[in-house]
Each structure stands twice: as C-alpha cells, then as structure tokens.
Design a protein around this motif. Structure first.
Motif, PDB file in Angstrom:
ATOM      1  N   LEU A 178      39.966   3.542  12.270  1.00 26.08           N
ATOM      2  CA  LEU A 178      38.706   2.808  11.893  1.00 26.08           C
ATOM      3  C   LEU A 178      39.186   1.382  12.119  1.00 26.08           C
ATOM      4  N   LYS A 179      38.408   0.649  12.934  1.00 24.81           N
ATOM      5  CA  LYS A 179      38.614  -0.637  13.261  1.00 24.81           C
ATOM      6  C   LYS A 179      37.374  -1.612  12.565  1.00 24.81           C
ATOM      7  N   THR A 180      36.481  -1.308  12.394  1.00 25.03           N
ATOM      8  CA  THR A 180      35.250  -2.083  11.673  1.00 25.03           C
ATOM      9  C   THR A 180      34.755  -1.705  10.489  1.00 25.03           C
ATOM     10  N   ARG A 181      34.069  -2.541   9.903  1.00 31.02           N
ATOM     11  CA  ARG A 181      33.416  -2.591   8.614  1.00 31.02           C
ATOM     12  C   ARG A 181      32.453  -1.343   8.630  1.00 31.02           C
ATOM     13  N   PRO A 182      31.471  -1.451   9.676  1.00 28.25           N
ATOM     14  CA  PRO A 182      30.642  -0.412   9.637  1.00 28.25           C
ATOM     15  C   PRO A 182      31.062   1.073   9.637  1.00 28.25           C
ATOM     16  N   ALA A 183      32.176   1.205  10.423  1.00 26.19           N
ATOM     17  CA  ALA A 183      32.989   2.443  10.595  1.00 26.19           C
ATOM     18  C   ALA A 183      33.524   2.869   9.125  1.00 26.19           C
ATOM     19  N   MET A 184      33.972   2.135   8.409  1.00 26.16           N
ATOM     20  CA  MET A 184      34.675   2.249   7.178  1.00 26.16           C
ATOM     21  C   MET A 184      33.542   2.633   6.345  1.00 26.16           C
ATOM     22  N   LEU A 185      32.384   1.849   6.160  1.00 24.00           N
ATOM     23  CA  LEU A 185      31.495   2.082   5.370  1.00 24.00           C
ATOM     24  C   LEU A 185      30.811   3.590   5.533  1.00 24.00           C
ATOM     25  N   ASN A 186      30.664   3.926   6.793  1.00 20.98           N
ATOM     26  CA  ASN A 186      30.006   5.211   6.842  1.00 20.98           C
ATOM     27  C   ASN A 186      31.011   6.556   6.611  1.00 20.98           C
ATOM     28  N   TYR A 187      32.396   5.965   6.610  1.00 22.44           N
ATOM     29  CA  TYR A 187      33.478   7.131   6.282  1.00 22.44           C
ATOM     30  C   TYR A 187      33.224   7.239   4.850  1.00 22.44           C
ATOM     31  N   VAL A 188      33.247   6.157   4.041  1.00 22.78           N
ATOM     32  CA  VAL A 188      33.317   6.320   2.620  1.00 22.78           C
ATOM     33  C   VAL A 188      31.979   6.925   2.159  1.00 22.78           C
ATOM     34  N   LYS A 189      30.949   6.493   2.795  1.00 22.31           N
ATOM     35  CA  LYS A 189      29.706   7.053   2.376  1.00 22.31           C
ATOM     36  C   LYS A 189      29.869   8.881   2.591  1.00 22.31           C
ATOM     37  N   ASN A 190      30.328   9.247   3.359  1.00 22.96           N
ATOM     38  CA  ASN A 190      30.199  10.573   3.646  1.00 22.96           C
ATOM     39  C   ASN A 190      31.729  11.368   3.311  1.00 22.96           C
ATOM     40  N   TYR A 191      32.355  10.645   2.710  1.00 29.84           N
ATOM     41  CA  TYR A 191      33.680  11.282   2.113  1.00 29.84           C
ATOM     42  C   TYR A 191      33.378  12.391   1.059  1.00 29.84           C
ATOM     43  N   GLN A 192      34.244  13.359   1.268  1.00 27.96           N
ATOM     44  CA  GLN A 192      34.352  14.368   0.209  1.00 27.96           C
ATOM     45  C   GLN A 192      35.795  14.925  -0.003  1.00 27.96           C
ATOM     46  N   LYS A 195      32.908  12.764  -4.376  1.00 32.42           N
ATOM     47  CA  LYS A 195      31.615  12.791  -3.358  1.00 32.42           C
ATOM     48  C   LYS A 195      30.356  12.021  -3.874  1.00 32.42           C
ATOM     49  N   TRP A 196      29.927  11.114  -3.171  1.00 36.59           N
ATOM     50  CA  TRP A 196      28.868  10.070  -3.746  1.00 36.59           C
ATOM     51  C   TRP A 196      27.541  10.333  -3.248  1.00 36.59           C
ATOM     52  N   ASN A 197      26.644  10.148  -4.011  1.00 36.60           N
ATOM     53  CA  ASN A 197      25.175  10.241  -3.908  1.00 36.60           C
ATOM     54  C   ASN A 197      24.819   9.009  -3.105  1.00 36.60           C
ATOM     55  N   ALA A 198      23.383   8.947  -2.903  1.00 39.91           N
ATOM     56  CA  ALA A 198      23.007   7.757  -2.116  1.00 39.91           C
ATOM     57  C   ALA A 198      22.973   6.428  -2.742  1.00 39.91           C
ATOM     58  N   ASP A 199      23.413   6.327  -4.125  1.00 36.80           N
ATOM     59  CA  ASP A 199      23.267   5.138  -4.781  1.00 36.80           C
ATOM     60  C   ASP A 199      24.879   4.835  -5.194  1.00 36.80           C
ATOM     61  N   GLY A 200      25.819   5.710  -4.400  1.00 35.51           N
ATOM     62  CA  GLY A 200      27.305   5.308  -4.504  1.00 35.51           C
ATOM     63  C   GLY A 200      27.748   5.633  -5.852  1.00 35.51           C
ATOM     64  N   GLU A 201      26.969   6.704  -6.677  1.00 36.60           N
ATOM     65  CA  GLU A 201      27.362   7.207  -7.830  1.00 36.60           C
ATOM     66  C   GLU A 201      28.133   8.716  -7.505  1.00 36.60           C
ATOM     67  N   LEU A 202      29.295   9.097  -8.250  1.00 33.86           N
ATOM     68  CA  LEU A 202      29.878  10.537  -8.125  1.00 33.86           C
ATOM     69  C   LEU A 202      29.140  11.602  -8.940  1.00 33.86           C
ATOM     70  N   THR A 203      29.288  12.789  -8.293  1.00 35.14           N
ATOM     71  CA  THR A 203      28.594  13.810  -8.795  1.00 35.14           C
ATOM     72  C   THR A 203      29.569  14.566  -9.734  1.00 35.14           C
ATOM     73  N   GLN A 204      30.880  14.218  -9.948  1.00 31.31           N
ATOM     74  CA  GLN A 204      31.795  14.661 -11.103  1.00 31.31           C
ATOM     75  C   GLN A 204      32.312  13.571 -11.764  1.00 31.31           C
ATOM     76  N   THR A 205      32.166  13.583 -13.210  1.00 30.46           N
ATOM     77  CA  THR A 205      32.525  12.392 -13.931  1.00 30.46           C
ATOM     78  C   THR A 205      32.949  12.696 -15.399  1.00 30.46           C
ATOM     79  N   PRO A 206      34.606  12.989 -15.414  1.00 28.82           N
ATOM     80  CA  PRO A 206      34.789  13.316 -16.699  1.00 28.82           C
ATOM     81  C   PRO A 206      35.141  12.070 -17.563  1.00 28.82           C
ATOM     82  N   VAL A 207      34.770  12.571 -18.737  1.00 28.08           N
ATOM     83  CA  VAL A 207      35.010  11.580 -19.900  1.00 28.08           C
ATOM     84  C   VAL A 207      36.143  12.063 -21.116  1.00 28.08           C
TER      85      VAL A 207
END
Length: 414
Positions: free
Chosen positions: A358-372, A381-393
């Motif tokens: 990946l060479k551009t910021r848009p490409a990296m953003l898209n990669y992280v957004k869809n990362y799993q 794995k993030w939702n549309a707000d950038g929050e995780l679905t698995q959150t240990p405490v």
C-alpha cells in the motif's frame, strides 16, 4: 468497619504507654508507616483468573517475511515526556518492538517509525499532529494515547485522510463524531464502566460508593458512566483537578459519607497522593481505579497505600504472552504494562497493510476499515464507527507491590 478518630488516638496512646514508641520509626524508604499503608480491612477473597495465552492464530509483525513496500513510515503520536508519560511509553515500546520484529524479518519492506510527543495535552497535540499530517511518508498512526487530546485532533486526521488506531483512548464519544479515520483498538468506557460497577457490586459487595473524578475528558466521562452503572449505590460524588496534590477537603468529605468503596476516575499522578491521603485518614474500604491509574508509577508513588487497590482495564494481562514479554523487556528494560500489547497489535495491523505494498493514505484507510484478524489481545474487526466487536475488560490488584491480574469481567456484563 471503620475506625473512628477516637479509637486511633486511644490506640496510639496505649502503644506509647507500653514503651513502644520506637515502632513509629518503622517506615520504608519513602518514610511511610508500613503498618498503616496497606489495603482495606476484611478484604474479600477473590479468586484470580489465569492470564490468557498467545492465540495460535495471532497475527505477528514479522508476517511471512515476504513484505514488499517503498519508502514508507508509520507514526506514534502520544505522550512521551508529559505528566503521565509512563502510560505513553508503555505503548511506544510496544510499537517499537513490532517495527523492530517486522523489519528484521522483511528485508523487502523496511518501515520507518516516527515519534511525536503530544505530552498527552489537548493544547499541544494539534501542533505535532500537523507535523505528522504534513509528512506524506506517514501512512498510518498509532495514537493518540488519551481521550482529551484525541478529541482535539480527530477532525484534522479525518480531513487529511490519515488513519489512526488508538490503543488506549477510551471515551465513547470519540467514535460519535463521524470521523472516518478513527479506530479504537480496545473497549471504550461504555464497556469498562459496567464491568467496574459489576466488580464493585458483586465481588466487593459494596453498598455505598463514592465516585471521585478529575477534570479530564477521560475522567469526567468514565465517572459519569460508572455512576450510571452503579445507580443508587453511587451516593457520593467528589471532584479533583489535574495536577492537584493536596486532597484533605475531598478526603474529609469522603470520611463524612462513610462509603464502602471509592472509585477514582483519572490518572496515576493524582491518584497516588489521593490514595495515600485517603488511607492516612483511616479509610479502610475498597479503592478502585481505572486504566489511567494502572501503572507501576502509581504503585511506586503511592507506596504502601497502593496495596490492595483494585484496577480496571480494557486490556489483557501480558503474563501469558511469554515471548512478547521477554522481547519487550529486552527492548524497553522493563516489563510490558498497560496497553503495551495493544500498541503492538495496532502496529502489527498497519505493518500488514504496508507489507501488501500500500502506497497511499486512502489505501491504508480502506485496508484498516475492512481488516479482520486475531491479535495478541483480541479479535480485530471494526464497525462503521471504528469500534471493536470484541472488547475484554480485566480487573487487577496491587499485591505485594506488584500489579497482578485478578478477574476477566467481560462475562459479567454480557
């Protein structure tokens, strides 16, 4: 459960009359009385859970060693030398370790790590963030560390299209601003607060709780959520300020309320003298504090008064990550602590994107957004707000001068 001032005076008088005044000199190197510095009276016996082990499918920075990339960088932006620097350095050293392991294994993708010290300040963060944004080689950021500074610069990152993964900023409102570049690598305080309340109510059996908040974005937000989760049990509210060192008025107000437990919502520089003064006043109830206090600096600065303090964190203990712990200690000359593994995981995700060329910021953003994928600490794995679905405490306890894991509270609120 509580000693009155009269009882303490009579006990001291009796001791003196027996000719044991020399016991008053039984102090440690910080001058604190070893007999009066400990934790709560009649503390409940709580069985500790074992530390998680390294998942067999965890993504590691080295990858397959076949990464290919051009002249690219990632950045750590957060406190390095500010008042709560230890929390930032925990993360930064995890970031450094990930980049070191990656570069050693991937000769075809040598990533530069650039560091920017925000001092944890909402006032100082915008300046260094502007520097990072203007450096076009930076395609992703690990940070910022604290909620207040994250709030101050979130729009700038969003406007620049520069993706950020915070391993430690927990205020829930950060994900409600419509920023497309914001991703949180841990559970937020809307997850942490119910876990804390469940621990206080179910494990400590506290019926009356005093919630003490500092004036930071983090402290205020978390205190509000813990108060809401505790309901009628949160019958006492007190306020302190960042940088405050003298707490006699607050301690006196708490003493008059006679709570079973105190929850301190803030960071370790103020928590240490607060807990010292609270214990010196004779408070024998439970003391609970959050991730902003969960650091060895709190234990060191609070001395014996830290003993028995409970600490919450949407972070995993690293004791089960044996290789990570060994390598981290070799690099940092200290054991990993709060958010060290989370910083390592966040960096790994960015590095995996760079390995793909990946060479551009848009490409990296898209990669992280869809990362799993699985990391050391959790499934990412993030939702549309950038929050995780698995959150240990997890809950921790200061025991024999060390912060040790206590209980995984994730199931308590599920």
């Amino acid at each position: 459960m509580y000693r009155t001032r009269l009882v303490r005076v009579l006990a001291l008088t009796a001791a003196l009359s027996l000719g044991v005044a020399g016991c008053a000199q039984n102090t440690d190197k910080t001058g604190e009385n070893k007999q009066s510095g400990g934790g709560q009276a009649n503390a409940p016996a709580i069985k500790a859970d074992p530390a998680p082990q390294l998942p067999t499918d965890a993504a590691l920075p080295a990858g397959d060693g076949k990464g290919k990339c051009g002249k690219v960088s990632i950045a750590y932006i957060g406190t390095i030398a500010g008042a709560s620097a230890a929390l930032g350095l925990n993360i930064l050293n995890g970031v450094k370790l990930a980049v070191k392991e990656h570069n050693a294994a991937n000769p075809g993708c040598q990533v530069t790590l650039k560091q920017f010290d925000s001092e944890g300040s909402p006032d100082k963060a915008p300046g260094v963030v502007t520097q990072a944004i203007n450096d076009k080689s930076i395609l992703g950021v690990v940070g910022l560390a604290f909620s207040g500074e994250s709030k101050a610069v979130g729009k700038a990152f969003n406007d620049a299209g520069l993706v950020t993964v915070t391993p430690s900023a927990t205020n829930p409102n950060l994900a409600k601003n419509g920023w497309k570049t914001f991703f949180r690598g841990l559970g937020n305080d809307a997850v942490q607060a119910p876990a804390v309340a469940a621990f206080i109510s179910d494990q400590l059996k506290a019926k009356k709780v005093c919630v003490v908040r500092d004036d930071s974005e983090y402290g205020i937000g978390l205190a509000d959520l813990v108060t809401k989760s505790l309901g009628d049990k949160a019958s006492c509210q007190q306020k302190v300020k960042t940088g405050q060192k003298e707490f006699s008025a607050v301690v006196g107000a708490i003493d008059s309320q006679k709570p079973d437990a105190v929850f301190y919502s803030g960071y370790y520089p103020e928590a240490a003298p607060f807990v010292q003064q609270l214990r010196d006043d004779g408070f024998e109830g439970s003391v609970v504090a959050p991730d902003g206090v969960r650091d060895d600096e709190f234990v060191k600065n609070a001395g014996g008064s830290a003993e028995g303090v409970y600490l919450s964190c949407p972070c995993l203990p690293s004791a089960g990550f044996t290789k990570f712990t060994k390598d981290y200690k070799a690099l940092a000359k200290r054991d990993p602590s709060t958010y060290s593994p989370e910083g390592y995981d966040a960096t790994t995700i960015l590095l995996k994107g760079l390995d793909k060329g990946l060479k551009t910021r848009p490409a990296m953003l898209n990669y992280v957004k869809n990362y799993q994928g699985q990391g050391l600490t959790k499934q990412f794995k993030w939702n549309a707000d950038g929050e995780l679905t698995q959150t240990p405490v997890w809950m921790y306890e200061v025991k024999d001068g060390k912060i040790v894991q206590l209980k995984d509270m994730s199931k308590a609120t599920s």
